[in-house]
Design a protein around this motif. Structure first.
Motif, short mmCIF file in Angstrom:
data_model
loop_
_atom_site.label_atom_id
_atom_site.label_comp_id
_atom_site.label_asym_id
_atom_site.label_seq_id
_atom_site.Cartn_x
_atom_site.Cartn_y
_atom_site.Cartn_z
N THR A 240 -42.33 -36.17 -29.58
CA THR A 240 -41.20 -35.42 -29.02
C THR A 240 -41.06 -34.08 -29.72
OG1 THR A 240 -39.63 -36.45 -30.56
CG2 THR A 240 -39.93 -37.51 -28.41
N GLY A 241 -40.40 -33.15 -29.02
CA GLY A 241 -40.03 -31.88 -29.61
C GLY A 241 -41.20 -31.11 -30.20
N GLU A 242 -40.96 -30.50 -31.36
CA GLU A 242 -41.96 -29.65 -32.00
C GLU A 242 -43.22 -30.42 -32.37
OE1 GLU A 242 -42.29 -26.50 -35.77
OE2 GLU A 242 -40.39 -27.50 -35.30
N GLU A 243 -43.05 -31.71 -32.67
CA GLU A 243 -44.22 -32.52 -33.02
C GLU A 243 -45.22 -32.55 -31.87
OE1 GLU A 243 -45.19 -36.92 -35.02
OE2 GLU A 243 -43.23 -36.51 -34.09
N ARG A 244 -44.71 -32.54 -30.65
CA ARG A 244 -45.60 -32.52 -29.48
C ARG A 244 -46.19 -31.14 -29.27
NH1 ARG A 244 -42.92 -34.15 -23.91
NH2 ARG A 244 -42.85 -36.20 -24.90
N TRP A 245 -45.33 -30.09 -29.28
CA TRP A 245 -45.80 -28.74 -28.94
C TRP A 245 -46.81 -28.19 -29.94
CZ3 TRP A 245 -43.52 -30.15 -24.96
CH2 TRP A 245 -42.16 -30.36 -24.83
N THR A 246 -46.69 -28.64 -31.19
CA THR A 246 -47.56 -28.10 -32.25
C THR A 246 -48.75 -28.99 -32.55
OG1 THR A 246 -46.21 -29.13 -33.99
CG2 THR A 246 -45.64 -26.87 -33.32
N HIS A 247 -48.90 -30.08 -31.83
CA HIS A 247 -50.02 -30.98 -32.06
C HIS A 247 -51.33 -30.28 -31.69
CE1 HIS A 247 -52.63 -34.53 -31.77
NE2 HIS A 247 -51.70 -35.16 -32.48
N PRO A 248 -52.40 -30.54 -32.46
CA PRO A 248 -53.70 -29.91 -32.14
C PRO A 248 -54.20 -30.18 -30.73
CG PRO A 248 -53.76 -30.91 -34.32
CD PRO A 248 -52.47 -31.33 -33.71
N HIS A 249 -53.77 -31.29 -30.13
CA HIS A 249 -54.22 -31.61 -28.78
C HIS A 249 -53.32 -31.02 -27.69
CE1 HIS A 249 -56.47 -35.38 -30.42
NE2 HIS A 249 -57.19 -34.28 -30.53
N TRP A 250 -52.30 -30.25 -28.09
CA TRP A 250 -51.42 -29.66 -27.08
C TRP A 250 -52.25 -28.77 -26.14
CZ3 TRP A 250 -47.23 -30.37 -24.57
CH2 TRP A 250 -46.64 -29.34 -23.84
#
Length: 255
Positions: A240-250
């Protein structure tokens, strides 16, 4: 196997037959009216007050799409057997998506109808959904049927439960196709179809669908040969949130 012999097709044919029986003789209210400029003529309106007369495709479309009937439920009951048959055959072409047809069901408040009527509608929706998942000759993509059923009922839960009870190669392929259609919107915390009926909780449906995809559906996607990229994107739904948007697989989606 002949298409008519497919178990899901037989169930769907029986559901359509039941709709024709249950809603035989239905009409719009005698005092029902609509704008001649925007909906249709007085002669066309009179057809809705005449039972069991088939409407031409354009009149059928204008009838189920109209949002300003005095008694939308009565109008829907009048056209329902023909409307359902057109849906199954892929002859309904909404402006935005098949969820518009579901919105027409929701406006009719079919779940509040007498038990026999509501039961016939419910069985039709479930039978059509099962056929879309398991019958290779289904005319409408499963993800579109899902959107229609969810909008009609205001929930994704029973349709996802049905999907869990439909294992197999074709059902899994339908899952891959749906995930490909849905991942962009779901990664933006949006429902992947347009919700118009004000009583439907878009946020809740979106969250339930995302949780189901990254939970129950993920192993089925792997087993069915979904691309690694699609699997990674569905996996991001667990974040969720920033953890999703900043993930290398985004994937770099912009909203």
């Amino acid at each position: 196997m002949h298409p008519a012999d497919h178990p899901a097709r037989r169930r769907l044919d029986a559901a359509l037959s039941d709709l024709a029986t249950v809603f035989h003789g239905m009409t719009a209210r005698p005092d029902e009216a609509n704008c001649e400029c925007h909906w249709g003529s007085a002669e066309e309106l009179s057809l809705l007050k005449t039972p069991d007369v088939e409407l031409d495709p354009d009149l059928l479309r204008r009838t189920w799409q109209a949002i300003d009937w005095t008694d939308h439920g009565a109008v829907l009951r009048r056209v329902l057997p023909q409307f359902a048959a057109a849906l199954v055959a892929g002859r309904v072409d909404p402006l935005f998506g098949l969820e518009e047809a579901g919105d027409s069901f929701a406006r009719g408040r079919w779940q509040r109808w007498p038990d026999e009527q509501a039961g016939a509608v419910r069985e039709f929706l479930h039978a059509w959904w099962a056929q879309s998942l398991t019958d290779p000759t289904a005319a409408v993509p499963a993800h579109q049927v899902m959107a229609m059923c969810a909008e009609a009922s205001g929930t994704v839960a029973p349709w996802l439960a049905d999907w869990e009870q439909q294992p197999g190669h074709l059902s899994d392929q339908r899952l891959v196709e749906a995930a490909e259609e849905w991942e962009y919107e779901l990664l933006g915390d949006q429902l992947p179809w347009f919700v118009n009926w004000y009583e439907n909780d878009e946020e809740q449906m979106s969250a339930e669908l995302a949780a189901w995809l990254h939970g129950h559906a993920a192993p089925r996607l792997r087993a069915s040969g979904a691309s690694p990229e699609l699997q990674r994107r569905i996996g991001l739904l667990a974040l969720t949130g920033e953890e999703r948007w900043t993930h290398p697989h985004w994937p770099g989606h912009r909203y």
